[in-house]
Design a protein around this motif. Structure first.
Motif, PDB file in Angstrom:
ATOM      1  N   UNK A  89       0.880  -1.169   0.000  1.00 29.77           N
ATOM      2  CA  UNK A  89       0.000   0.000   0.000  1.00 29.77           C
ATOM      3  C   UNK A  89       0.917   1.218   0.000  1.00 29.77           C
ATOM      4  N   UNK A  90       0.749   2.065  -1.000  1.00 30.07           N
ATOM      5  CA  UNK A  90       1.638   3.208  -1.140  1.00 30.07           C
ATOM      6  C   UNK A  90       2.954   2.832  -1.787  1.00 30.07           C
ATOM      7  N   UNK A  91       3.020   1.630  -2.339  1.00 31.01           N
ATOM      8  CA  UNK A  91       4.245   1.163  -2.979  1.00 31.01           C
ATOM      9  C   UNK A  91       4.422   1.837  -4.336  1.00 31.01           C
ATOM     10  N   UNK A  92       5.666   2.086  -4.680  1.00 30.23           N
ATOM     11  CA  UNK A  92       6.010   2.642  -5.989  1.00 30.23           C
ATOM     12  C   UNK A  92       6.890   1.608  -6.683  1.00 30.23           C
ATOM     13  N   UNK A  93       6.265   0.839  -7.561  1.00 30.74           N
ATOM     14  CA  UNK A  93       6.963  -0.222  -8.289  1.00 30.74           C
ATOM     15  C   UNK A  93       7.567   0.356  -9.565  1.00 30.74           C
ATOM     16  N   UNK A  94       8.864   0.181  -9.697  1.00 34.22           N
ATOM     17  CA  UNK A  94       9.556   0.559 -10.923  1.00 34.22           C
ATOM     18  C   UNK A  94       9.831  -0.712 -11.719  1.00 34.22           C
ATOM     19  N   UNK A  95       9.783  -0.591 -13.040  1.00 30.67           N
ATOM     20  CA  UNK A  95      10.146  -1.715 -13.892  1.00 30.67           C
ATOM     21  C   UNK A  95      11.070  -1.178 -14.980  1.00 30.67           C
TER      22      UNK A  95
END
Length: 128
Positions: free
Chosen positions: A111-117
């Motif tokens: 929750x509130x995570x910022x996933x980069x790819x």
């Protein structure tokens, strides 16, 4: 009932981009908005998880827009810089983004995570 909201945006939420300053500013804002809503949901015990999915360049038709002056307007002069960024970051296939999206949906701890790819690091998270 647990609801999920995932906001998708490009990697420009982290980098300055001379070729599209308004787009870049909006992506910076989306990151702050996403994280703030997630914190409000946590504090208010709303039962809603809100995360951001931030891929680098993706193999879609939008990549071709940098080759057309009518798309970039006054910022067309910076198109070579964009092409260099594409070389540095590489281009992801949409299926890789879909896999990241599924991970955000299935992991109830996020929750509130910022996933980069990215092509170089794959799926990873921005730590604040």
């Amino acid at each position: 009932m647990l609801f999920y909201a995932v906001i998708c945006l490009i990697y420009l939420g982290f980098l300055p981009a001379a070729h599209c300053p308004v787009y870049t500013a909006s992506k910076h804002g989306v990151l702050g908005f996403t994280r703030s809503l997630a914190e409000a949901s946590r504090l208010g015990n709303y039962g809603i998880r809100i995360n951001a999915l931030c891929p680098s360049f993706v193999n879609t038709a939008i990549l071709d827009t940098i080759n057309h002056e009518e798309n970039l307007g006054n910022f067309y002069q910076f198109k070579d810089g964009v092409k260099n960024l594409i070389k540095v970051f590489g281009v992801l296939e949409p299926s890789v983004i879909a896999d990241g999206f599924v991970q955000l949906l299935e992991d109830d701890s996020l929750n509130g995570a910022v996933m980069k790819i990215t092509t170089t690091k794959g799926v990873h998270f921005e730590n604040y």
